[in-house]
Write a protein that holds these residues in place. Structure first.
Motif, PDB file in Angstrom:
ATOM      1  N   SER A   1       1.371  -3.534  -7.506  1.00  0.00           N
ATOM      2  CA  SER A   1      -0.129  -3.840  -7.050  1.00  0.00           C
ATOM      3  C   SER A   1      -0.204  -5.482  -7.087  1.00  0.00           C
ATOM      4  O   SER A   1       0.102  -6.197  -8.253  1.00  0.00           O
ATOM      5  CB  SER A   1      -1.272  -3.336  -7.841  1.00  0.00           C
ATOM      6  OG  SER A   1      -2.538  -3.373  -7.387  1.00  0.00           O
TER       7      SER A   1
ATOM      8  N   LYS B   1       1.811  -7.354  -0.658  1.00  0.00           N
ATOM      9  CA  LYS B   1       2.285  -6.269   0.572  1.00  0.00           C
ATOM     10  C   LYS B   1       1.096  -6.338   1.462  1.00  0.00           C
ATOM     11  O   LYS B   1       1.679  -6.691   2.857  1.00  0.00           O
ATOM     12  CB  LYS B   1       2.354  -5.031  -0.007  1.00  0.00           C
ATOM     13  CG  LYS B   1       3.572  -5.033  -1.198  1.00  0.00           C
ATOM     14  CD  LYS B   1       3.619  -3.358  -1.529  1.00  0.00           C
ATOM     15  CE  LYS B   1       2.304  -2.656  -2.231  1.00  0.00           C
ATOM     16  NZ  LYS B   1       1.775  -3.506  -3.326  1.00  0.00           N
TER      17      LYS B   1
ATOM     18  N   THR C   1      -1.145  -8.484   2.177  1.00  0.00           N
ATOM     19  CA  THR C   1      -1.514  -9.749   2.727  1.00  0.00           C
ATOM     20  C   THR C   1      -0.375  -9.933   3.701  1.00  0.00           C
ATOM     21  O   THR C   1      -0.778 -10.566   4.814  1.00  0.00           O
ATOM     22  CB  THR C   1      -1.357 -10.605   1.548  1.00  0.00           C
ATOM     23  OG1 THR C   1      -2.115 -10.589   0.667  1.00  0.00           O
ATOM     24  CG2 THR C   1      -1.289 -12.198   2.091  1.00  0.00           C
TER      25      THR C   1
HETATM   26  N1  LIG Z   1      -9.667 -11.601   0.278  1.00  0.00           N
HETATM   27  C1  LIG Z   1      -8.868 -12.052  -0.862  1.00  0.00           C
HETATM   28  N2  LIG Z   1      -9.303 -13.370  -1.572  1.00  0.00           N
HETATM   29  C2  LIG Z   1      -8.694 -13.895  -2.517  1.00  0.00           C
HETATM   30  N3  LIG Z   1      -7.707 -13.348  -2.959  1.00  0.00           N
HETATM   31  C3  LIG Z   1      -7.105 -12.344  -2.499  1.00  0.00           C
HETATM   32  C4  LIG Z   1      -7.767 -11.687  -1.382  1.00  0.00           C
HETATM   33  N4  LIG Z   1      -6.981 -10.434  -0.991  1.00  0.00           N
HETATM   34  C5  LIG Z   1      -5.841 -10.455  -1.712  1.00  0.00           C
HETATM   35  N5  LIG Z   1      -5.793 -11.399  -2.544  1.00  0.00           N
HETATM   36  C6  LIG Z   1      -5.057 -11.854  -3.747  1.00  0.00           C
HETATM   37  O1  LIG Z   1      -3.577 -11.895  -3.121  1.00  0.00           O
HETATM   38  C7  LIG Z   1      -2.780 -11.235  -3.838  1.00  0.00           C
HETATM   39  C8  LIG Z   1      -2.008 -10.199  -3.045  1.00  0.00           C
HETATM   40  O2  LIG Z   1      -3.098  -9.245  -2.782  1.00  0.00           O
HETATM   41  P1  LIG Z   1      -2.607  -7.989  -1.665  1.00  0.00           P
HETATM   42  O3  LIG Z   1      -3.766  -7.368  -1.551  1.00  0.00           O
HETATM   43  O4  LIG Z   1      -1.819  -8.629  -0.739  1.00  0.00           O
HETATM   44  O5  LIG Z   1      -1.514  -7.020  -2.711  1.00  0.00           O
HETATM   45  P2  LIG Z   1      -0.851  -5.694  -2.434  1.00  0.00           P
HETATM   46  O6  LIG Z   1       0.510  -5.870  -2.723  1.00  0.00           O
HETATM   47  O7  LIG Z   1      -1.255  -5.034  -1.199  1.00  0.00           O
HETATM   48  O8  LIG Z   1      -1.447  -4.935  -3.633  1.00  0.00           O
HETATM   49  P3  LIG Z   1      -2.099  -3.250  -3.996  1.00  0.00           P
HETATM   50  O9  LIG Z   1      -0.453  -2.557  -3.863  1.00  0.00           O
HETATM   51  O10 LIG Z   1      -2.894  -3.415  -5.014  1.00  0.00           O
HETATM   52  O11 LIG Z   1      -2.715  -3.031  -2.384  1.00  0.00           O
HETATM   53  C9  LIG Z   1      -3.271 -10.665  -5.173  1.00  0.00           C
HETATM   54  O12 LIG Z   1      -3.088 -11.378  -6.225  1.00  0.00           O
HETATM   55  C10 LIG Z   1      -4.781 -10.698  -4.624  1.00  0.00           C
HETATM   56  O13 LIG Z   1      -5.778 -10.849  -5.740  1.00  0.00           O
END
Ligand SMILES: Nc1ncnc2c1ncn2[C@@H]1O[C@H](COP(=O)(O)OP(=O)(O)OP(=O)(O)O)[C@@H](O)[C@H]1O
Ligand SMILES: [Mg+2]
Length: 253
Positions: free
Chosen positions: A41, A45, A47
């Motif tokens: 998490s 991913k 992003t």
């Molecule tokens: N809108 C936003 N504004 C600021 N930071 C963000 C935003 N969205 C995501 N982040 C940050 O960017 C990083 C990557 O987030 P992301 O949502 O891409 O992760 P993920 O791998 O999809 O996680 P998960 O498995 O929990 O869905 C994290 O540190 C998150 O806090």
């Protein structure tokens, strides 16, 4: 000529304000294969996925550097119209998100926006898309009922049908089964494998068994970096990086 790779990501970086979320991503996504993106998490991913159809730009604090080519064109070049990109690169989300409209209207929505008005043409697209999403038989007698009346798994297949209706090239899926029960999950997995014949699919999943079951290629991300990207068999049987091995064997994450 179409490129062998649908997307070529070259030294891509992304920041939310001052916080860097993606570091030097290099990755080539092969056409008509299923690419899984795994990792703990917060590793980036979603992003990365949302960048591929430029959805990420709805967040104003986002800055990027590097190149992402879709069929040889850099998606960040001005001439690349965002709307056009999104008709080629559809997206299915974690939580089924049908519109509060009939099943028929959900699927006809995209084509209507693209100017298709003739009822017989729309009827055909709706049927083809619902068949493509393996839900036609379940809904063909109630196309005018509200999509909210369907089960979660059915709603997700309606969302996939809605995506197919705009005839995309690539389908991005962000944890499309994490809100579903095991039987609906298996149905969607079968469907995804079927869709591979016609589409390129990039799927984010927390479920490593799912990645192993359905994907051809797997990308393992950690703290905004792409640690390892290779054939799924290789990643799960013989990972090159210790961090990948630790993750897939459940030692962290
Ligand atoms: N809108 C936003 N504004 C600021 N930071 C963000 C935003 N969205 C995501 N982040 C940050 O960017 C990083 C990557 O987030 P992301 O949502 O891409 O992760 P993920 O791998 O999809 O996680 P998960 O498995 O929990 O869905 C994290 O540190 C998150 O806090
Ligand atoms: Mg996510």
């Amino acid at each position: 000529m179409t490129a062998a790779n649908v997307f070529s990501i070259e030294d891509f970086n992304l920041w939310y304000g001052n916080d860097q979320a993606l570091y030097h991503i290099n990755m080539a996504v092969p056409r008509k294969e299923i690419t899984a993106v795994i990792g703990p998490s917060g590793c980036g991913k979603s992003t990365l996925l949302k960048t591929l159809n430029r959805m990420i730009e709805t967040i104003p604090i986002v800055n990027t550097s590097g190149i992402i080519k879709y069929n040889d064109n850099n998606i960040f070049e001005k001439k690349q119209m965002v709307e056009e990109l999104r008709t080629h690169v559809g997206m299915v989300f974690q939580k089924p998100n049908p519109f509060p409209k009939s099943i028929y209207e959900n699927v006809a929505y995209g084509p209507k926006i693209h100017g298709i008005k003739k009822k017989n043409v729309l009827d055909e697209i709706v049927e083809k898309s619902l068949r493509g999403a393996a839900i036609w038989d379940e809904v063909k007698d109630r196309l005018n009922q509200n999509a909210y009346g369907l089960s979660g798994g059915q709603q997700q297949r309606i969302c996939i049908a809605r995506c197919l209706a705009i005839e995309p090239d690539v389908i991005l899926m962000d944890e499309p089964t994490s809100a579903l029960d095991p039987i609906s999950t298996l149905k969607i997995e079968e469907l995804i494998k079927e869709l591979k014949k016609d589409y390129t699919i990039i799927i984010v999943t927390h479920n490593m068994q799912q990645a192993a079951r359905i994907s051809d290629k797997t990308a393992f991300m950690l703290n905004g970096e792409l640690v390892e990207f290779s054939d799924t068999d290789q990643i799960f049987s013989n990972p090159k990086d210790k961090r990948t091995e630790d993750y897939i064997t459940g030692r962290f994450g």
